[in-house]
Scaffold this active site. Structure first.
Site, PDB file in Angstrom:
ATOM      1  N   THR A  47      32.804 -21.961  -8.329  1.00  0.00           N
ATOM      2  CA  THR A  47      31.873 -22.446  -7.313  1.00  0.00           C
ATOM      3  C   THR A  47      30.566 -22.790  -8.011  1.00  0.00           C
ATOM      4  OG1 THR A  47      30.776 -20.347  -6.788  1.00  0.00           O
ATOM      5  CG2 THR A  47      32.902 -20.760  -5.725  1.00  0.00           C
ATOM      6  N   CYS A  48      29.560 -23.161  -7.231  1.00  0.00           N
ATOM      7  CA  CYS A  48      28.264 -23.474  -7.835  1.00  0.00           C
ATOM      8  C   CYS A  48      27.611 -22.239  -8.435  1.00  0.00           C
ATOM      9  CB  CYS A  48      27.334 -24.121  -6.812  1.00  0.00           C
ATOM     10  SG  CYS A  48      26.973 -23.070  -5.386  1.00  0.00           S
ATOM     11  N   GLU A 103      26.853 -15.702   2.853  1.00  0.00           N
ATOM     12  CA  GLU A 103      27.146 -17.135   3.035  1.00  0.00           C
ATOM     13  C   GLU A 103      28.644 -17.352   3.238  1.00  0.00           C
ATOM     14  OE1 GLU A 103      28.528 -19.378   0.554  1.00  0.00           O
ATOM     15  OE2 GLU A 103      28.346 -18.320  -1.352  1.00  0.00           O
ATOM     16  N   GLY A 177      31.176 -35.677  -1.390  1.00  0.00           N
ATOM     17  CA  GLY A 177      32.083 -34.538  -1.455  1.00  0.00           C
ATOM     18  C   GLY A 177      32.433 -34.040  -0.070  1.00  0.00           C
ATOM     19  N   GLY A 182      30.783 -29.609   1.176  1.00  0.00           N
ATOM     20  CA  GLY A 182      30.470 -30.921   1.740  1.00  0.00           C
ATOM     21  C   GLY A 182      30.756 -30.994   3.228  1.00  0.00           C
TER      22      GLY A 182
END
Length: 391
Positions: A47-48, A103, A177, A182
């Site tokens: 993930t980010c 989150e 995305g 996205g």
């Protein structure tokens, strides 16, 4: 028999290294999965904010080799084993290890990675059960606590951040995305009533699916379409994970005022002549909401720990189910072969029925033993059965 002992995790997160290094590491782990997962069940979560590899049944040497490949990109690599590895994965699924506590994007990303890697054959056997359980734990935490009230993820924070810069209700917005992040961005923007919303994705059908859900336009994610969006839109959000930037320049007289880069590594080249919002810019806003959610963290950890304690029995039952299913299949095949020798369908049916009636009570008993903390005894009986069938 400890069914958690074979579980290992190699972990690197946003706390130890920047996004570009995480992106390069994710590509390295993709190659690693292609090489290693044929022999050893494997799950890669990128993930980010993290690149994590979970292995089941890997040798110490295999785990060490994976960790060594991590260290080519950064130090601070953590190697977790057994219950500690499971607890970490469950905490990740619950949003307890994220920059924004609670989150929800991470749960969607976890499910996407799971589906993709199960189809590829990388995530299988008891590791599949561990990851499935992590998804359930993440959902349970969000249902039973208030840890996810407010912004859903970094995408939500990014929308809030940009809304302080301009009026989104009067803005044309593009989202690059259509994955978990996205799609979440598109839903958040639609809820805020943006004037126009465009969704771009490499798989055009996915862009259409998300755009239809939010009343937006769908476009393929190509260099030409990206430049069109920069020319036509006030804000462009990028949630694309790619080794090469997707936003390489801002066309002359383009309308775009703000670009939000949520890609890891960065999906935007440096020094563009417009405002670029990065993940690091959202940290202060995330900490503000983390303070509000602090009271729910203890409840979430209690659920995680409860589920980790339950996991060995779940794995034991799954082990028995898989092993007894294989035994039943082998016995039924032998019965069919013997029945065919008699030369009639009735004999085949009779042989199969006899085998099923004989084995089912034993299989049921083995499953009960595994659930009641006698997995080791059940495993020994299964091994004896397997040996008998092979002789």
């Amino acid at each position: 028999m400890d069914f958690l002992a074979p579980l290992s995790a190699v972990v690197l997160t946003y706390r130890e290294v920047g996004g570009d290094a995480l992106g390069a590491l994710a590509e390295e782990m993709r190659k690693c999965a292609e090489e290693l997962a044929k022999a050893t069940p494997m799950f890669v979560l990128h993930t980010c904010g993290r690149v994590e590899v979970y292995l089941y049944g890997a040798s110490e040497e295999e785990v060490a080799r994976v960790a060594a490949r991590y260290r080519r990109f950064a130090e601070g690599v953590k190697v977790l084993r057994g219950a500690e590895a499971a607890r970490h994965l469950f905490a990740v699924a619950a949003g307890l290890d994220s920059m924004l506590i609670g989150e929800t994007d991470i749960l969607g990303q976890l499910e996407e990675a799971y589906d993709r890697q199960v189809k590829a054959g990388y995530t299988r056997g008891l590791l599949k059960t561990v990851v499935e359980r992590a998804v359930r734990v993440g959902k349970r935490v969000r249902t039973e606590t208030g840890i996810s009230r407010g912004p859903r993820g970094l995408g939500s924070l990014a929308v809030m951040y940009v809304s302080r810069m301009l009026d989104l209700r009067e803005a044309s917005v593009a989202v690059l995305g259509a994955g978990a992040v996205g799609a979440g961005l598109a839903m958040e923007l639609a809820a805020r009533g943006v004037k126009r919303l465009v969704v771009l994705n490499r798989t055009y059908e996915k862009a259409v699916e998300v755009a239809n859900r939010v009343g937006g336009e769908a476009r393929p994610l190509t260099e030409e379409e990206v430049e069109k969006c920069l020319a036509e839109c006030d804000v462009v959000f990028s949630s694309v994970h790619t080794l090469q930037p997707v936003i390489k320049r801002v066309p002359p007289e383009a309308r775009v005022k703000v670009i939000v880069d949520l890609g890891v590594p960065s999906s935007v080249v440096p020094n563009l002549p417009v405002a670029v919002v990065k993940i690091e810019d959202l940290r202060e806003l995330a900490e503000e909401y983390n303070r509000e959610r602090a009271g729910e963290v203890e409840k979430a950890w209690a659920i995680v720990d409860e589920e980790v304690a339950r996991l060995p029995r779940l794995l034991a039952r799954r082990y028995v189910e898989e092993a007894t299913s294989a035994i039943m299949a082998q016995a039924m095949a032998a019965a069919e072969e013997e029945g065919k020798r008699a030369g009639c369908d009735t004999a085949v049916l009779a042989a199969k029925t006899t085998v099923k009636r004989t084995l089912l009570p034993l299989i049921t008993k083995l499953k009960e033993m595994a659930e009641n903390g006698k997995a080791e005894e059940a495993a020994k009986l299964i091994q004896l059965l397997q040996e008998a069938l092979q002789s």
